[in-house]
Design a protein around this motif. Structure first.
Motif, PDB file in Angstrom:
ATOM      1  N   UNK A 129       0.801  -1.297   0.037  1.00 27.27           N
ATOM      2  CA  UNK A 129       0.073   0.031   0.064  1.00 27.27           C
ATOM      3  C   UNK A 129       0.904   1.084   0.021  1.00 27.27           C
ATOM      4  N   UNK A 130       2.140   1.118   0.196  1.00 31.33           N
ATOM      5  CA  UNK A 130       2.805   2.315   0.292  1.00 31.33           C
ATOM      6  C   UNK A 130       3.322   2.990  -1.054  1.00 31.33           C
ATOM      7  N   UNK A 131       3.412   4.131  -1.083  1.00 21.91           N
ATOM      8  CA  UNK A 131       3.840   4.776  -2.687  1.00 21.91           C
ATOM      9  C   UNK A 131       5.054   4.972  -2.714  1.00 21.91           C
ATOM     10  N   UNK A 132       5.877   4.498  -3.637  1.00 22.57           N
ATOM     11  CA  UNK A 132       7.451   4.617  -3.585  1.00 22.57           C
ATOM     12  C   UNK A 132       7.679   5.433  -4.791  1.00 22.57           C
ATOM     13  N   UNK A 134      10.918   6.809  -6.798  1.00 24.04           N
ATOM     14  CA  UNK A 134      12.446   6.596  -7.103  1.00 24.04           C
ATOM     15  C   UNK A 134      12.922   7.645  -7.945  1.00 24.04           C
ATOM     16  N   UNK A 135      13.949   8.519  -7.460  1.00 22.07           N
ATOM     17  CA  UNK A 135      14.579   9.318  -8.203  1.00 22.07           C
ATOM     18  C   UNK A 135      16.049   9.176  -7.838  1.00 22.07           C
ATOM     19  N   UNK A 136      16.640  10.538  -7.567  1.00 18.09           N
ATOM     20  CA  UNK A 136      17.931  10.532  -6.895  1.00 18.09           C
ATOM     21  C   UNK A 136      18.022   9.902  -5.597  1.00 18.09           C
ATOM     22  N   UNK A 137      16.893   9.898  -4.974  1.00 16.27           N
ATOM     23  CA  UNK A 137      16.774   8.953  -3.931  1.00 16.27           C
ATOM     24  C   UNK A 137      15.352   8.712  -3.817  1.00 16.27           C
ATOM     25  N   UNK A 138      14.932   7.862  -2.611  1.00 15.57           N
ATOM     26  CA  UNK A 138      13.766   7.199  -2.636  1.00 15.57           C
ATOM     27  C   UNK A 138      12.989   8.047  -1.604  1.00 15.57           C
ATOM     28  N   UNK A 139      11.735   8.289  -2.039  1.00 13.12           N
ATOM     29  CA  UNK A 139      10.517   8.665  -1.304  1.00 13.12           C
ATOM     30  C   UNK A 139       9.393   7.779  -1.030  1.00 13.12           C
ATOM     31  N   UNK A 140       8.974   7.456   0.239  1.00 13.27           N
ATOM     32  CA  UNK A 140       7.799   6.546   0.662  1.00 13.27           C
ATOM     33  C   UNK A 140       6.561   7.391   1.200  1.00 13.27           C
ATOM     34  N   UNK A 141       5.534   7.303   0.476  1.00 13.14           N
ATOM     35  CA  UNK A 141       4.482   8.378   0.484  1.00 13.14           C
ATOM     36  C   UNK A 141       4.860   9.672   0.851  1.00 13.14           C
ATOM     37  N   UNK A 142       5.823  10.160   0.158  1.00 10.49           N
ATOM     38  CA  UNK A 142       6.240  11.512  -0.083  1.00 10.49           C
ATOM     39  C   UNK A 142       7.318  12.037   0.925  1.00 10.49           C
ATOM     40  N   UNK A 143       7.735  10.985   1.826  1.00  8.10           N
ATOM     41  CA  UNK A 143       8.767  11.182   2.889  1.00  8.10           C
ATOM     42  C   UNK A 143      10.176  10.772   2.271  1.00  8.10           C
ATOM     43  N   UNK A 144      11.033  11.442   2.451  1.00  5.81           N
ATOM     44  CA  UNK A 144      12.447  10.921   2.043  1.00  5.81           C
ATOM     45  C   UNK A 144      13.074   9.820   2.949  1.00  5.81           C
ATOM     46  N   UNK A 162      17.579   1.865 -11.796  1.00  5.02           N
ATOM     47  CA  UNK A 162      16.691   1.994 -10.754  1.00  5.02           C
ATOM     48  C   UNK A 162      15.273   1.172 -11.090  1.00  5.02           C
ATOM     49  N   UNK A 163      14.405   1.034  -9.692  1.00  6.75           N
ATOM     50  CA  UNK A 163      13.168   0.409 -10.064  1.00  6.75           C
ATOM     51  C   UNK A 163      12.270   1.754 -10.345  1.00  6.75           C
ATOM     52  N   UNK A 164      11.398   1.669 -11.066  1.00  6.46           N
ATOM     53  CA  UNK A 164      10.385   2.528 -11.680  1.00  6.46           C
ATOM     54  C   UNK A 164       9.649   3.058 -10.617  1.00  6.46           C
ATOM     55  N   UNK A 165       9.285   2.564  -9.690  1.00  8.74           N
ATOM     56  CA  UNK A 165       8.626   3.089  -8.405  1.00  8.74           C
ATOM     57  C   UNK A 165       6.961   2.754  -8.728  1.00  8.74           C
ATOM     58  N   UNK A 166       6.357   2.947  -7.640  1.00 14.16           N
ATOM     59  CA  UNK A 166       4.736   2.543  -7.743  1.00 14.16           C
ATOM     60  C   UNK A 166       4.470   2.232  -6.343  1.00 14.16           C
ATOM     61  N   UNK A 167       3.261   1.695  -6.357  1.00  9.78           N
ATOM     62  CA  UNK A 167       2.615   1.139  -4.915  1.00  9.78           C
ATOM     63  C   UNK A 167       2.881   0.061  -4.551  1.00  9.78           C
ATOM     64  N   UNK A 168       3.443  -0.539  -3.768  1.00  7.82           N
ATOM     65  CA  UNK A 168       3.994  -1.974  -3.028  1.00  7.82           C
ATOM     66  C   UNK A 168       2.682  -2.715  -3.269  1.00  7.82           C
ATOM     67  N   UNK A 169       2.682  -3.775  -3.830  1.00  7.87           N
ATOM     68  CA  UNK A 169       1.655  -4.693  -3.785  1.00  7.87           C
ATOM     69  C   UNK A 169       1.412  -5.373  -2.606  1.00  7.87           C
ATOM     70  N   UNK A 170       0.108  -6.091  -2.611  1.00  8.21           N
ATOM     71  CA  UNK A 170      -0.321  -6.833  -1.435  1.00  8.21           C
ATOM     72  C   UNK A 170       0.641  -8.027  -1.431  1.00  8.21           C
ATOM     73  N   UNK A 171       1.095  -8.347   0.077  1.00 10.04           N
ATOM     74  CA  UNK A 171       2.010  -9.656  -0.023  1.00 10.04           C
ATOM     75  C   UNK A 171       3.587  -9.265  -0.461  1.00 10.04           C
ATOM     76  N   UNK A 172       3.869  -7.967  -0.469  1.00  5.31           N
ATOM     77  CA  UNK A 172       5.127  -7.627  -0.894  1.00  5.31           C
ATOM     78  C   UNK A 172       5.922  -6.779   0.193  1.00  5.31           C
TER      79      UNK A 172
END
Length: 212
Positions: A129-132, A134-144, A162-172
């Motif tokens: 459910x967390x929104x990731x 990924x740019x120069x660094x990582x932001x999780x739900x808007x928080x670095x 880098x990973x493209x980013x997105x919402x963490x799927x269920x069970x991951x």
């Protein structure tokens, strides 16, 4: 008188010759006994080593040789609650492309996970459910995310994507290590929680990681 080419054998020489012939079998026997003792000691040593490894595995002990977390002896602890953000865990990378790539590049050690890699020690930085981003660094739900700066190349100059980013799927889980050179979800994305082995507890750690 006839002339003989045979040298006369003196009694003392004859006795020495007989002693030498008697000593040769005894010397060979001693060498065989020594070889048997060496083989026996080696066999016992290997058996004790195998027993130690077996007991260690049954007790959930693992040796960490990677710089992502402190080097040393760790224990896999069976979870008694749901895994939460901030937990340090032992987890297997997904079999298939991820494990193959990590092993081919030397990012993963060979081990007992289904894909042939050794379990990873990582922090669960985000759950389903967390929104990731990924740019120069990582932001999780808007928080670095601290210590999450990405590298475009590894230590041998090979390109890192880098990973493209997105919402963490269920069970991951989204995995992270504050060690800058860590190969984690910044690059390969979330991994299934089915690979979870347990919480990672340091028993005897020798060095601290290099956080950048």
């Amino acid at each position: 008188m006839g002339v003989s080419d045979d040298m006369p054998v003196r009694p003392s020489c004859l006795a020495a010759k007989q002693r030498g012939e008697a000593e040769r079998p005894n010397g060979e026997k001693r060498r065989q006994q020594t070889r048997r003792r060496v083989l026996t000691i080696s066999g016992v040593g290997l058996a004790l080593m195998a027993a130690f490894v077996g007991v260690g595995i049954l007790a959930g002990l693992r040796i960490n040789l990677t710089p992502s977390e402190p080097l040393g002896l760790w224990q896999v602890v069976t979870p008694d609650r749901p895994v939460a953000v901030g937990d340090l865990v032992f987890i297997c990378p997904s079999s298939g492309a991820l494990s193959d790539f990590g092993l081919a590049r030397g990012y993963f050690w060979q081990g007992t996970c289904p894909g042939g890699a050794a379990p990873l020690i990582k922090v669960v930085a985000a759950i389903a459910g967390a929104n990731i981003a990924v740019g120069a660094n990582v932001r999780i739900d808007g928080v670095p995310l601290p210590h999450s700066r990405l590298s475009s190349r590894d230590g041998q100059g090979r390109t890192l994507s880098p990973w493209a980013g997105g919402v963490v799927p269920p069970g991951q889980f989204f995995l992270h290590s504050q060690f800058r050179g860590s190969y984690d979800s910044r690059y390969f994305g979330p991994v299934p929680d089915t690979g979870l082995l347990g919480f990672a507890r340091p028993i005897l750690a020798f060095t601290s990681i290099g956080a950048l």
